[in-house]
Design an enzyme around this catalytic site. Structure first.
Site, PDB file in Angstrom:
ATOM      1  N   LYS A 186     -23.601  13.663  69.592  1.00  0.00           N
ATOM      2  CA  LYS A 186     -23.377  15.034  70.064  1.00  0.00           C
ATOM      3  C   LYS A 186     -23.782  15.186  71.539  1.00  0.00           C
ATOM      4  CE  LYS A 186     -21.580  16.196  66.223  1.00  0.00           C
ATOM      5  NZ  LYS A 186     -22.128  16.552  64.933  1.00  0.00           N
TER       6      LYS A 186
HETATM    7  C1  LIG Z   1     -22.057  16.735  63.410  1.00  0.00           C
HETATM    8  C2  LIG Z   1     -21.474  17.905  62.712  1.00  0.00           C
HETATM    9  C3  LIG Z   1     -22.176  18.620  61.746  1.00  0.00           C
HETATM   10  C4  LIG Z   1     -23.443  18.136  61.134  1.00  0.00           C
HETATM   11  O1  LIG Z   1     -24.461  17.898  61.971  1.00  0.00           O
HETATM   12  P1  LIG Z   1     -25.589  16.840  61.558  1.00  0.00           P
HETATM   13  O2  LIG Z   1     -26.651  17.070  62.579  1.00  0.00           O
HETATM   14  O3  LIG Z   1     -24.991  15.472  61.620  1.00  0.00           O
HETATM   15  O4  LIG Z   1     -26.056  17.192  60.184  1.00  0.00           O
HETATM   16  C5  LIG Z   1     -21.621  19.792  61.257  1.00  0.00           C
HETATM   17  N1  LIG Z   1     -20.415  20.214  61.659  1.00  0.00           N
HETATM   18  C6  LIG Z   1     -19.698  19.540  62.554  1.00  0.00           C
HETATM   19  C7  LIG Z   1     -18.367  20.072  62.968  1.00  0.00           C
HETATM   20  C8  LIG Z   1     -20.178  18.346  63.084  1.00  0.00           C
HETATM   21  O5  LIG Z   1     -19.426  17.640  63.941  1.00  0.00           O
END
Ligand SMILES: *Cc1c(COP(=O)(O)O)cnc(C)c1O
Length: 388
Positions: A186
């Site tokens: 991210k």
């Molecule tokens: C990465 C992601 C999540 C979940 O986040 P995590 O920190 O991996 O639990 C939720 N929604 C979207 C669209 C994502 O890309």
């Protein structure tokens, strides 16, 4: 063009000495789990996104789950979200035993279609959960108008949208609760981690309690000099707390969040410019009043213009040592969801179509100029080679 020797990964984190120093400092401090660094990270984060309250958790998924619980979502309620997302967005609805309603997306930008929400909303819909897909804010004014009229809450899945803006305001306070992810790929990372932001102190306090076993506020202090051995479990909670080691990473990353955004925006600008007049390759059109956080750079393969489709295009890029990914395999196409709800591909025709044509190119701050142009030249070469 000469093939590069080293594989270009689809994504890499951007870790500097200051992240490393922060984690080492935490290790030396003897306080490893939730503590002062988490509190500081929450404070700085709420300042950054301009939302009054923030609570850190161990993942974005935990944030989505607790957001729904805090808003009272339970059996008998419904939640509307998009099929074009990571499974976590839909999974948490089912974890709450609520009914999942999917609303198809818009063909031009992959975001949930307010018109589809309007068609599907009903009195049982307690929450509408848009996803700012790839970092491009969803149409929040339209979504808010529909939700308000129906007295539904809004939870923003802002996992991709740190630093994104809608009508001059940062994502993080458009809905009742916004949820960010700090997963390794991210825009900023804590390895694993997440954060909820809100304008409502009660919701933030409840989520903080639910994230630490349902133990009353500041439970983490019970091993400090100012803490007490006594605590009470007031809610049925979860073990979703962030550690100080993660927060140390997050604090260092947040300091450079604007710079990381700039670097992503620059790469996207180069891709946009280079692919603008390339037959067979579709890119997002700029939208007024939105700053795209550029978490993803998706291109669409037009198989009327090219002799190959998305899968072959990925193979060709792989042959050139370029990593790609597909965002996303829509929720309704996964076996669990198909079997449980009887979904068919044609139930959400736009999401199904976009999925079949799209792939995500590498876009991350660590890419060098030559990495970026290596991707550009290979995409162009493949598009030309397989032109109809
Ligand atoms: C990465 C992601 C999540 C979940 O986040 P995590 O920190 O991996 O639990 C939720 N929604 C979207 C669209 C994502 O890309």
């Amino acid at each position: 063009m000469k093939k590069r020797d080293k594989f270009l990964p689809f994504a890499l984190p951007y870790i500097t000495n200051s992240e490393i120093a922060g984690v080492v400092d935490t290790l030396k401090s003897n306080w490893l789990t939730t503590g002062p660094k988490v509190r500081k990270f929450e404070e700085k984060f709420s300042g950054y996104v301009n939302a009054p309250y923030a609570a850190a958790l161990n993942s974005g998924t935990a944030g989505l789950h607790l957001a729904l619980i805090a808003l009272g979502v339970k059996k008998g309620d419904s939640v509307i979200t998009t099929p074009y997302t990571f499974c976590a967005t839909a999974n948490v609805v089912l974890e709450c035993k609520a009914k999942l309603i999917l609303a198809d997306v818009k063909e031009d930008d992959y975001n949930i279609d307010p018109y589809e929400i309007g068609k599907k909303i009903n009195k049982k819909v307690k929450v509408v959960m848009p996803v700012h897909i790839g970092g491009l804010p969803a149409d929040m004014d339209e979504i808010k108008a529909i939700a308000r009229k129906n007295r539904s809450y809004i939870v923003e899945d802002a996992a991709h949208a740190l630093s994104a803006e809608y009508k001059g305001k940062k994502v993080g306070s458009f809905g009742d609760i916004s949820v960010f992810s700090f997963y390794a790929t991210k825009n900023i990372t804590t390895g694993e981690g997440g954060m909820i932001t809100t304008r409502n102190k009660k919701l933030k306090d409840l989520i903080a309690v639910l994230g630490l076993h349902g133990i009353g506020k500041d439970a983490w202090k019970r091993y400090t000099a100012e803490g007490s051995w006594y605590y009470e479990v007031t809610h049925l909670g979860y073990k979703y707390n962030m550690t100080d080691m993660q927060a140390a990473l997050g604090l260092a990353q947040l300091k450079i969040a604007d710079k990381l955004l700039d670097l992503r925006v620059k790469i996207a600008g180069i891709y946009d410019r280079e692919f603008k007049n390339l037959d067979g390759i579709g890119t997002l059109k700029p939208q007024n009043n939105k700053v795209n956080a550029r978490h993803l750079y998706m291109i669409r393969i037009n198989d009327k213009a090219l002799k190959i489709g998305r899968n072959r295009f990925i193979d060709e890029l792989k042959k050139a040592n370029i990593g790609t990914s597909v965002h996303f395999i829509p929720v309704h196409l996964h076996p669990y969801y198909r079997k449980t709800f009887g979904f068919k591909p044609s139930d959400f025709p736009v999401a199904t179509k976009l999925y079949g044509q799209s792939l995500s190119l590498p876009i991350y701050p660590k890419m060098s100029k030559s990495d970026i142009y290596y991707v550009v030249e290979n995409v162009k070469a493949i598009a030309r080679r397989f032109k109809r």
